[in-house]
Write a protein that holds these residues in place. Structure first.
Motif, PDB file in Angstrom:
ATOM      1  N   ASP A  57      35.534 -31.775   3.862  1.00  0.00           N
ATOM      2  CA  ASP A  57      34.603 -32.746   3.903  1.00  0.00           C
ATOM      3  C   ASP A  57      33.709 -33.100   2.692  1.00  0.00           C
ATOM      4  O   ASP A  57      32.801 -33.614   2.753  1.00  0.00           O
ATOM      5  N   ASP A  59      33.929 -34.623   0.271  1.00  0.00           N
ATOM      6  CA  ASP A  59      33.699 -36.240  -0.322  1.00  0.00           C
ATOM      7  C   ASP A  59      33.007 -36.913   0.822  1.00  0.00           C
ATOM      8  O   ASP A  59      32.792 -37.980   0.357  1.00  0.00           O
ATOM      9  N   LYS A  61      29.878 -38.126   2.261  1.00  0.00           N
ATOM     10  CA  LYS A  61      28.580 -38.195   2.022  1.00  0.00           C
ATOM     11  C   LYS A  61      27.596 -37.802   3.400  1.00  0.00           C
ATOM     12  O   LYS A  61      27.965 -38.392   4.352  1.00  0.00           O
ATOM     13  N   GLY A  62      26.917 -36.577   3.038  1.00  0.00           N
ATOM     14  CA  GLY A  62      26.196 -36.029   4.156  1.00  0.00           C
ATOM     15  C   GLY A  62      26.665 -35.103   5.170  1.00  0.00           C
ATOM     16  O   GLY A  62      26.073 -34.318   5.858  1.00  0.00           O
ATOM     17  N   LYS A  63      28.090 -34.928   5.164  1.00  0.00           N
ATOM     18  CA  LYS A  63      28.640 -34.096   6.305  1.00  0.00           C
ATOM     19  C   LYS A  63      28.386 -32.641   6.017  1.00  0.00           C
ATOM     20  O   LYS A  63      28.091 -31.961   6.832  1.00  0.00           O
TER      21      LYS A  63
END
Length: 203
Positions: A57, A59, A61-63
């Motif tokens: 994950d 790449d 965003k935010g994960k």
């Protein structure tokens, strides 16, 4: 009828540490039986095309930050104050997993997990160093020579591979995975659902 919870387990997964202690509490509360099936997480990833979340994950965003938040919330909720993320993650757990396979009984297998989980995820030992692992085993009262010798046995190696392949055939793709009969659950977040199921939430 007593139900059995099968825990598909590898020391290499930090979520395997987080799930172990609440799972034991659930089993005690519900009167269920617990069994552990040692697998090799690296093999599961290879067979399924999966990878560790922080890599898979990276790449998105935010994960990854959110996953870290949820992870910390779980630690806080269960008062796991001694947990320490292993600096070598992802590390090779093959030695520890073979030792689990070589356990003389289910009772010894679970006792090995009780002894080695803190070593791995609180004190961050070198999991591939036979001297370090052997000392941990001896200090915990196990026959370290027997277990370490067995990790080189072809039958033990084959059994770990077979466990891994069979878990994937049944639907497993990561750790922690749980089976109750034919039902599969994945993730520490499903522990509440498992307790409901064991308590008669579903016929």
């Amino acid at each position: 009828m007593t139900r059995t919870v099968e825990y598909i387990f590898d020391f290499a997964a930090p979520n395997g540490y987080l799930a172990w202690y609440p799972l034991k509490d659930i089993v005690a509360r519900t009167g269920a039986k617990l069994t552990v099936t040692p697998v090799f997480l690296g093999g599961i990833h290879k067979l399924t095309g999966n990878s560790p979340p922080m890599m898979r994950d990276a790449d998105v965003k935010g994960k990854v930050p959110y996953a870290a938040l949820e992870f910390q919330r779980f630690l806080d909720r269960h008062d796991m104050t001694r947990f320490s993320l292993h600096p070598a993650l992802p590390f090779n757990s093959i030695l520890l997993q073979r030792a689990l396979v070589a356990a003389a009984s289910e009772q010894e297998r679970q006792a090995l997990i009780d002894a080695l989980l803190p070593a791995v995820w609180e004190r961050n030992i070198d999991c591939g160093n036979t001297d370090v692992v052997g000392q941990e085993l001896s200090d915990a009262g196990f026959d370290a020579a027997r277990l370490l010798s067995a990790t080189q046995d072809s039958d033990v190696k084959e059994a770990l591979g077979a466990n891994t392949a069979h878990a994937v055939e049944r639907g497993a793709f990561g750790i922690p995975t749980f089976f109750v009969g034919g039902e599969m659950w994945f993730g520490k977040e499903r522990l509440g659902q498992i307790e409901e199921y064991l308590s008669g939430g579903r016929p």
